[in-house]
Design an enzyme around this catalytic site. Structure first.
Site, short mmCIF file in Angstrom:
data_model
loop_
_atom_site.label_atom_id
_atom_site.label_comp_id
_atom_site.label_asym_id
_atom_site.label_seq_id
_atom_site.Cartn_x
_atom_site.Cartn_y
_atom_site.Cartn_z
N LYS A 164 0.80 -1.23 0.00
CA LYS A 164 0.00 0.00 0.00
C LYS A 164 0.83 1.28 0.00
O LYS A 164 0.39 2.31 -0.50
CB LYS A 164 -0.94 0.01 1.21
CG LYS A 164 -2.10 -0.96 1.08
CD LYS A 164 -3.00 -0.83 2.31
CE LYS A 164 -4.28 -1.60 2.12
NZ LYS A 164 -5.24 -1.34 3.21
N ASP A 176 -9.98 3.13 2.20
CA ASP A 176 -10.09 2.59 3.56
C ASP A 176 -10.84 3.57 4.47
O ASP A 176 -11.60 3.16 5.36
CB ASP A 176 -8.71 2.30 4.15
CG ASP A 176 -8.09 1.06 3.54
OD1 ASP A 176 -8.84 0.20 3.02
OD2 ASP A 176 -6.85 0.94 3.56
#
Ligand code: ATR
Length: 287
Positions: free
Chosen positions: A69, A105
């Site tokens: 990420k 997220d």
């Protein structure tokens, strides 16, 4: 000539255990969209090459998960403000060969709380953990207008580093992650929302049966939110439930971060119920 189905790919390592292909494919199929969601196992040395493939016309984009990420950021043309704020990305969108990236997220966290009817505005919040997932929680709580955020972490240096990420609009402090510690006990007892972002309580993890917060520190009126989703009812959520607190499971965050990415790739509203059902089925089959 029929057009080849378009592809959306998940890059991670390992990635075989991910249930994203199951619930994303179920959503694509339910809407009759001719596209495949595939998991591409991506060891670090293949990350650059796999992201490069996203530029091709038949790739709509993809998701990026552990451990890429942060590393993926350097291969992207257009990271948005959310990527900058969280310091990590999880979604790539191919727009005519140009790679845009965002981090859904935060939307996943906000969506899970919204769906459970939990309002974070003005709330006193405790966040357990200070890793990658915790950073998204800090951004989500800032954006939601939480009043105070206490970060409780096993390693003090990591906890303090995350406190630094906070801004002037959110009162942030650190507490040791220790049930004997008075600061921790007071912070948890006084919080409206307690969010668990460590791997404690995760099936097959380092401390499967553990909970960072025992039932005695919870009370009715509080909300316990665990980002862990295997098992769906973690020891942390069980402790909260036993004390009469409201619980929110991590599966809803997983679904909502995926739903937001789905919207960006396809410009269509994702069928949330279909996704939840497929995710639960995938988890049940995995045992
Ligand atoms: P993620 O990206 O999923 O958040 P991570 O970045 O590896 O994963 O972060 C892991 C978090 O879980 C950290 O807050 C870590 O605490 P430390 O900073 O002390 O390492 C926490 N964690 C992991 N295992 C733990 C355990 N057994 N007890 C308490 N905290 C733990």
């Amino acid at each position: 000539m029929t057009r080849a189905p378009r592809t959306i790919a998940l890059l991670g390592h390992p990635v075989a255990h991910s249930i994203s292909p199951r619930f994303q494919q179920a959503a694509l199929d339910a809407l009759g969209i001719d596209a495949r969601y595939e998991a591409w196992d991506t060891p670090p040395e293949q990350l650059a090459a796999h992201i490069e493939r996203f530029r091709s016309g038949d790739l709509l984009g993809g998701n990026v998960t552990v451990p890429h990420k942060v590393a993926a950021m350097r291969y992207i043309d257009r990271p948005d403000a959310m990527v900058e704020r969280v310091g990590a990305l999880n979604t790539i969108v191919n727009r005519d060969g140009l790679l845009h990236a965002t981090n859904t997220d935060v939307a996943g966290i906000t969506g899970a709380l919204r769906e459970a009817g939990v309002e974070a505005r003005g709330a006193d919040v405790v966040l357990i953990g200070a890793g990658g997932a915790a950073r998204a929680v800090v951004v989500a709580m800032r954006m939601a207008g939480a009043a105070r955020l206490t970060i409780a972490n096993r390693t003090a240096a990591n906890g303090h580093a995350l406190v630094e990420v906070g801004g002037p609009d959110l009162d942030m402090r650190y507490a040791p992650l220790d049930v004997q510690d008075a600061t921790f006990r007071q912070a948890v007892s006084g919080a409206r929302i307690v969010i668990q972002s460590t791997s404690v309580g995760m099936a097959h993890g380092p401390d499967e049966s553990g909970t960072p917060v025992p039932a005695e520190l919870f009370s009715p009126g509080q909300v316990a939110f665990d980002l862990v989703y295997v098992p769906e009812e973690t020891p942390f959520l069980r402790a909260a439930s036993a004390a009469g607190a409201t619980t929110v499971g991590g599966l809803m965050m997983l679904i909502h971060q995926g739903a937001e990415a789905f919207r960006l790739w396809l410009g269509a509203d994702p069928p949330i119920e279909v996704m939840v059902k497929a995710a639960r089925q995938a988890l049940a089959e995995r045992g």
